[in-house]
Design an enzyme around this catalytic site. Structure first.
Site, PDB file in Angstrom:
ATOM      1  N   ARG A  95      -1.398  -2.691  14.810  1.00  0.00           N
ATOM      2  CA  ARG A  95      -0.481  -2.558  13.671  1.00  0.00           C
ATOM      3  C   ARG A  95      -1.183  -3.096  12.438  1.00  0.00           C
ATOM      4  O   ARG A  95      -2.255  -3.704  12.528  1.00  0.00           O
ATOM      5  CB  ARG A  95       0.779  -3.399  13.980  1.00  0.00           C
ATOM      6  N   LYS A  96      -0.535  -2.936  11.278  1.00  0.00           N
ATOM      7  CA  LYS A  96      -1.096  -3.543  10.070  1.00  0.00           C
ATOM      8  C   LYS A  96      -1.169  -5.055  10.211  1.00  0.00           C
ATOM      9  O   LYS A  96      -0.435  -5.645  11.037  1.00  0.00           O
ATOM     10  CB  LYS A  96      -0.255  -3.155   8.859  1.00  0.00           C
ATOM     11  N   GLY A 149      12.156   0.975  -2.319  1.00  0.00           N
ATOM     12  CA  GLY A 149      12.853   2.234  -2.090  1.00  0.00           C
ATOM     13  C   GLY A 149      13.491   2.383  -0.731  1.00  0.00           C
ATOM     14  O   GLY A 149      14.337   3.261  -0.518  1.00  0.00           O
ATOM     15  N   CYS A 205       8.273  -2.856   0.846  1.00  0.00           N
ATOM     16  CA  CYS A 205       6.962  -3.012   0.208  1.00  0.00           C
ATOM     17  C   CYS A 205       7.105  -3.764  -1.114  1.00  0.00           C
ATOM     18  O   CYS A 205       6.175  -4.409  -1.579  1.00  0.00           O
ATOM     19  CB  CYS A 205       6.338  -1.648  -0.059  1.00  0.00           C
ATOM     20  N   GLY A 206       8.283  -3.666  -1.716  1.00  0.00           N
ATOM     21  CA  GLY A 206       8.551  -4.394  -2.965  1.00  0.00           C
ATOM     22  C   GLY A 206       9.085  -5.796  -2.710  1.00  0.00           C
ATOM     23  O   GLY A 206       9.506  -6.471  -3.647  1.00  0.00           O
ATOM     24  N   ARG A 219      -5.931   4.165  -1.270  1.00  0.00           N
ATOM     25  CA  ARG A 219      -5.716   2.719  -1.398  1.00  0.00           C
ATOM     26  C   ARG A 219      -7.053   1.998  -1.270  1.00  0.00           C
ATOM     27  O   ARG A 219      -7.819   2.271  -0.354  1.00  0.00           O
ATOM     28  CB  ARG A 219      -4.758   2.244  -0.318  1.00  0.00           C
TER      29      ARG A 219
HETATM   30 FE1  SRM Z   1       4.097  -0.862   2.260  1.00  0.00          FE
HETATM   31  C1  SRM Z   1       4.470   1.658   4.488  1.00  0.00           C
HETATM   32  C2  SRM Z   1       3.335   1.328  -0.117  1.00  0.00           C
HETATM   33  C3  SRM Z   1       2.997  -3.408   0.358  1.00  0.00           C
HETATM   34  C4  SRM Z   1       5.674  -3.055   4.355  1.00  0.00           C
HETATM   35  N1  SRM Z   1       3.879   1.146   2.227  1.00  0.00           N
HETATM   36  C5  SRM Z   1       4.067   2.006   3.254  1.00  0.00           C
HETATM   37  C6  SRM Z   1       3.657   3.427   2.898  1.00  0.00           C
HETATM   38  C7  SRM Z   1       2.246   3.584   3.338  1.00  0.00           C
HETATM   39  C8  SRM Z   1       4.563   4.500   3.532  1.00  0.00           C
HETATM   40  C9  SRM Z   1       4.015   5.895   3.358  1.00  0.00           C
HETATM   41  O1  SRM Z   1       3.316   6.354   4.250  1.00  0.00           O
HETATM   42  O2  SRM Z   1       4.319   6.498   2.358  1.00  0.00           O
HETATM   43  C10 SRM Z   1       3.816   3.338   1.373  1.00  0.00           C
HETATM   44  C11 SRM Z   1       2.929   4.246   0.542  1.00  0.00           C
HETATM   45  C12 SRM Z   1       3.716   4.714  -0.667  1.00  0.00           C
HETATM   46  C13 SRM Z   1       2.877   5.140  -1.797  1.00  0.00           C
HETATM   47  O3  SRM Z   1       2.854   6.372  -2.090  1.00  0.00           O
HETATM   48  O4  SRM Z   1       2.316   4.294  -2.491  1.00  0.00           O
HETATM   49  C14 SRM Z   1       3.642   1.857   1.136  1.00  0.00           C
HETATM   50  N2  SRM Z   1       3.201  -0.987   0.516  1.00  0.00           N
HETATM   51  C15 SRM Z   1       3.068   0.007  -0.373  1.00  0.00           C
HETATM   52  C16 SRM Z   1       2.612  -0.494  -1.724  1.00  0.00           C
HETATM   53  C17 SRM Z   1       1.705   0.485  -2.471  1.00  0.00           C
HETATM   54  C18 SRM Z   1       3.867  -0.828  -2.567  1.00  0.00           C
HETATM   55  C19 SRM Z   1       3.546  -1.056  -4.022  1.00  0.00           C
HETATM   56  O5  SRM Z   1       3.997  -0.232  -4.830  1.00  0.00           O
HETATM   57  O6  SRM Z   1       2.888  -2.018  -4.359  1.00  0.00           O
HETATM   58  C20 SRM Z   1       1.947  -1.809  -1.299  1.00  0.00           C
HETATM   59  C21 SRM Z   1       0.501  -1.654  -0.946  1.00  0.00           C
HETATM   60  C22 SRM Z   1      -0.135  -2.971  -0.616  1.00  0.00           C
HETATM   61  C23 SRM Z   1      -1.622  -2.888  -0.457  1.00  0.00           C
HETATM   62  O7  SRM Z   1      -2.299  -2.892  -1.478  1.00  0.00           O
HETATM   63  O8  SRM Z   1      -2.103  -2.837   0.672  1.00  0.00           O
HETATM   64  C24 SRM Z   1       2.748  -2.126  -0.045  1.00  0.00           C
HETATM   65  N3  SRM Z   1       4.234  -2.867   2.377  1.00  0.00           N
HETATM   66  C25 SRM Z   1       3.813  -3.748   1.427  1.00  0.00           C
HETATM   67  C26 SRM Z   1       4.354  -5.045   1.681  1.00  0.00           C
HETATM   68  C27 SRM Z   1       4.209  -6.258   0.786  1.00  0.00           C
HETATM   69  C28 SRM Z   1       3.088  -7.181   1.162  1.00  0.00           C
HETATM   70  O9  SRM Z   1       2.151  -6.809   1.870  1.00  0.00           O
HETATM   71  O10 SRM Z   1       3.176  -8.328   0.717  1.00  0.00           O
HETATM   72  C29 SRM Z   1       5.127  -4.939   2.821  1.00  0.00           C
HETATM   73  C30 SRM Z   1       5.983  -6.051   3.471  1.00  0.00           C
HETATM   74  C31 SRM Z   1       5.123  -7.084   4.072  1.00  0.00           C
HETATM   75  C32 SRM Z   1       4.633  -6.737   5.447  1.00  0.00           C
HETATM   76  O11 SRM Z   1       3.910  -5.767   5.615  1.00  0.00           O
HETATM   77  O12 SRM Z   1       4.967  -7.464   6.353  1.00  0.00           O
HETATM   78  C33 SRM Z   1       5.037  -3.565   3.251  1.00  0.00           C
HETATM   79  N4  SRM Z   1       4.896  -0.731   4.140  1.00  0.00           N
HETATM   80  C34 SRM Z   1       5.523  -1.741   4.805  1.00  0.00           C
HETATM   81  C35 SRM Z   1       6.004  -1.245   6.056  1.00  0.00           C
HETATM   82  C36 SRM Z   1       6.734  -2.066   7.145  1.00  0.00           C
HETATM   83  C37 SRM Z   1       5.716  -2.703   8.037  1.00  0.00           C
HETATM   84  C38 SRM Z   1       6.220  -2.985   9.420  1.00  0.00           C
HETATM   85  O13 SRM Z   1       5.692  -3.911  10.064  1.00  0.00           O
HETATM   86  O14 SRM Z   1       7.102  -2.271   9.915  1.00  0.00           O
HETATM   87  C39 SRM Z   1       5.665   0.124   6.100  1.00  0.00           C
HETATM   88  C40 SRM Z   1       5.963   1.129   7.240  1.00  0.00           C
HETATM   89  C41 SRM Z   1       4.948   1.044   8.324  1.00  0.00           C
HETATM   90  O15 SRM Z   1       3.908   0.390   8.218  1.00  0.00           O
HETATM   91  O16 SRM Z   1       5.237   1.657   9.328  1.00  0.00           O
HETATM   92  C42 SRM Z   1       4.984   0.410   4.879  1.00  0.00           C
HETATM   93 FE1  SF4 Z   2       7.854   3.765   0.315  1.00  0.00          FE
HETATM   94 FE2  SF4 Z   2       7.406   1.211   0.889  1.00  0.00          FE
HETATM   95 FE3  SF4 Z   2       8.919   1.809  -1.162  1.00  0.00          FE
HETATM   96 FE4  SF4 Z   2       9.777   2.296   1.343  1.00  0.00          FE
HETATM   97  S1  SF4 Z   2       9.437   0.340   0.419  1.00  0.00           S
HETATM   98  S2  SF4 Z   2       9.947   3.611  -0.451  1.00  0.00           S
HETATM   99  S3  SF4 Z   2       7.816   2.805   2.341  1.00  0.00           S
HETATM  100  S4  SF4 Z   2       6.740   2.312  -0.953  1.00  0.00           S
END
Ligand code: SRM
Ligand code: SF4
Length: 556
Positions: free
Chosen positions: A206-207, A472, A477-478, A87
């Site tokens: 955390r993030k 998913g 994340c979507g 990333r």
């Molecule tokens: Fe996300 C975890 C992908 C935007 C909330 N997210 C993950 C992981 C890293 C899980 C994993 O280890 O596999 C996913 C990686 C999958 C992969 O193979 O790509 C993943 N998140 C993504 C992306 C790539 C989705 C996409 O297809 O666009 C986005 C990457 C953004 C970036 O460039 O940095 C992405 N994730 C988001 C967003 C949307 C946003 O930021 O506007 C959210 C909701 C907003 C938020 O964070 O408040 C989001 N992702 C999460 C969470 C829940 C966070 C929490 O506080 O619990 C997780 C799980 C975690 O962090 O424990 C997570």
């Molecule tokens: Fe993976 Fe995020 Fe999609 Fe869940 S919402 S399936 S953590 S990329």
């Protein structure tokens, strides 16, 4: 190579360290070997693997699952063992053709299925299929192009989201580019060495998400970020600045829209950077270290209470003695304003120039498509490409006289997946990664999202863009709660024709009615649950929702 930098942990006060020691397993991993070492160790892994001294399987679990996330590398252990996503950080979502070509060159060797490039929901880039032995070279290539993958995952500040129309928009209130770059540098540039990787912000609880909006459209989605800056003029001085909203986030446990912080800051570099630094310092040292589900900023703001949190931020900023002031929240504009579209051809503030928004279905780019995008940018937009949180691309500064020729380009027509004027449904599909690569996914998302969008176009007619988001799993994340229609992976059952018994199938929950822009609103409760994801169940369900809630009519 030895890491001579101070470690991320060394910035933590004694009291915070004690809480980390008693903290969750991730905190313990971060304490045992400081993850900032990964910025150096990654080169050592790469060398050793290339020279046959080890394989990725020899890495310790804590390294492969946690520490290398600090270089933005996430092991896709279930789907593609031994391969990682990398990333990046793309502040304000702005890339150029050289970077696009570099992404293509970096992933191509991993094959057409695994070696792809995704535009993310934070207007960012993820390179897929990356092997550890190549990581050092890719990172060097990124750094040579003023980009990085450092501090883009795990407990880091994520990609800086700004306005995709920064600098080219006649309704612009603030040009977000310089601010996004400045905050990005605060987070990921070591002030001592001016190299990427800043340990000061490398051990957060955390993030952390920051978005800076540049206009009333709020293309950056400030309401779902930990810090959201919403442009607004100071009522008395007429100065441009931002009302600050705090604490927006999405997670399995809780989804929260941000709250007004009662604060307004000036829209200059020093004010924005200092303000973000102050909140980050408080967040880093005071937020929850035990329960990761309660460690996002909103929980800390609630623990303080908004008024007391404001006082703490004001005191923190004052303690830096940089002359930065925090003012009371300012009245938001009330005149009518219509949120604009990003896809298609639109005028810019620069006379004779237009912006051209291009649909990139589900944000997925093959290596060839990256190069096609780079070709278009070199020919028409001075090599610049803007990414959007809707996972699409914009070519800025296209000469009006060249638009006709651009629209005829083979890469925007025929069999190509890119479109400048797609249908209102297919053009507004957003999708997280889903089961293809993400082990948390309950369903496949991107291919379903793209196919379902196309099918809906053939079934209904609608008179405005409808944002269908796929995610998913409940991490969202979507961003399904912000969508017109959100589809979240979830359990479903269906009759097995052969056995006559009900069986578990890939399914979803549907959310309806999320809003973005000035009038943002998250749809927190599902509209329907347990819908199987197939053409017999989900497709007619979506057609019904489009007709009942959004005025769609059957296609003749
Ligand atoms: Fe996300 C975890 C992908 C935007 C909330 N997210 C993950 C992981 C890293 C899980 C994993 O280890 O596999 C996913 C990686 C999958 C992969 O193979 O790509 C993943 N998140 C993504 C992306 C790539 C989705 C996409 O297809 O666009 C986005 C990457 C953004 C970036 O460039 O940095 C992405 N994730 C988001 C967003 C949307 C946003 O930021 O506007 C959210 C909701 C907003 C938020 O964070 O408040 C989001 N992702 C999460 C969470 C829940 C966070 C929490 O506080 O619990 C997780 C799980 C975690 O962090 O424990 C997570
Ligand atoms: Fe993976 Fe995020 Fe999609 Fe869940 S919402 S399936 S953590 S990329």
């Amino acid at each position: 190579m030895v890491n001579t930098k101070p470690t991320g942990t060394s910035f933590l006060p004694e009291e915070t360290l004690e809480r980390c020691e008693k903290g969750n397993p991730t905190e313990k991993v971060k304490l045992a070997v400081d993850p900032v070492n990964a910025w150096v160790d990654i080169y050592e892994y790469a060398r050793k693997i290339r020279e046959g001294e080890m394989t990725w399987k020899d890495m310790e679990k804590a390294d492969i699952d946690t520490r290398v996330k600090y270089v933005g590398m996430l092991h896709r252990n279930k789907r593609t063992p031994g391969q990682f996503l990398m990333r990046l950080k793309v502040p304000n979502g702005i890339v150029n053709s050289d970077q696009m070509r570099f992404y293509a060159d970096s992933v191509e060797k991993y094959g057409a299925v695994n070696g792809v490039v995704d535009i993310t929901t934070r207007a960012n880039i993820q390179l897929r299929g990356v092997k550890l032995e190549d990581a050092g070279d890719i990172i060097d290539g990124l750094h040579a192009r003023n980009q990085t993958s450092f501090q883009s995952a795990l407990d880091s500040v994520r990609n800086m989201v700004g306005s995709p129309l920064a600098g080219i928009d006649d309704h612009e209130l603030v040009d977000t580019r310089v601010l996004c770059n400045a905050v990005n540098d605060l987070i990921s540039m070591d002030p001592e060495t001016e190299t990427r990787g800043n340990p000061q912000w490398a051990n957060l609880p955390r993030k952390f998400n920051i978005a800076i909006s540049g206009s009333r459209d709020d293309f950056a989605h400030t309401h779902i970020n930990d810090i959201g800056l919403q442009p607004c003029v100071h009522a008395e001085t007429g100065e441009m600045g931002f009302n600050v909203v705090l604490g927006g986030f999405m997670s399995i446990k809780r989804v929260a829209e941000s709250v007004d912080s009662g604060m307004w800051i000036k829209a200059d570099r020093e004010s924005v950077v200092t303000f973000c630094e102050a909140i980050l310092r408080i967040f880093r040292d005071e937020s929850e270290r035990k329960d990761r589900q309660k460690a996002r900023l909103m929980w800390l703001v609630e623990k303080y209470g908004v008024e007391d949190f404001k006082k703490a931020v004001i005191a923190e900023v004052k303690s830096y003695d940089r002359g930065v002031e925090i003012f009371d929240e300012q009245p938001r504009p009330t005149e009518k304003f219509e949120r604009r579209e990003l896809l298609g051809v639109h005028p810019q503030k620069q006379v004779g120039k237009v912006r051209v928004g291009i649909m990139v279905p589900a944000g997925r780019l093959s290596a060839t498509e990256c190069r096609q995008m780079a070709d278009l940018a070199e020919k028409y937009s001075d090599s610049e490409i803007r990414l959007t949180v809707e996972q699409n691309a914009i070519l800025p500064n296209v000469a009006e006289d060249d638009v006709y020729e651009l629209l005829k380009e083979p890469t925007l027509n025929g069999d190509s997946r890119f479109r400048v004027n797609p249908g209102f449904i297919e053009g507004n599909v957003v999708s997280c990664t889903g089961a293809e690569f993400c082990s948390l996914a309950m369903i496949e998302t991107k291919s379903n999202a793209e196919a379902m969008g196309k099918k809906l176009e053939t079934l209904v007619t609608i008179d405005r863009p409808i944002r269908i988001h796929w995610t998913g799993c409940p991490n969202s994340c979507g961003q399904v709660q912000a969508a017109d229609i959100g589809i979240m992976g979830g359990p479903a059952r269906k009759m097995n024709e052969e056995t006559g018994k009900m069986m578990a199938v890939p399914g979803c929950k549907i959310f309806v009615g999320g809003r973005i822009g000035e009038d943002a609103h998250l749809s927190l409760e599902p509209y329907k649950t347990g819908i199987p994801i197939d053409d017999e169940s989900l497709l007619p369900e979506l057609v019904e929702i489009l007709k009942a809630e959004f005025g769609a009519v059957d296609k003749k």
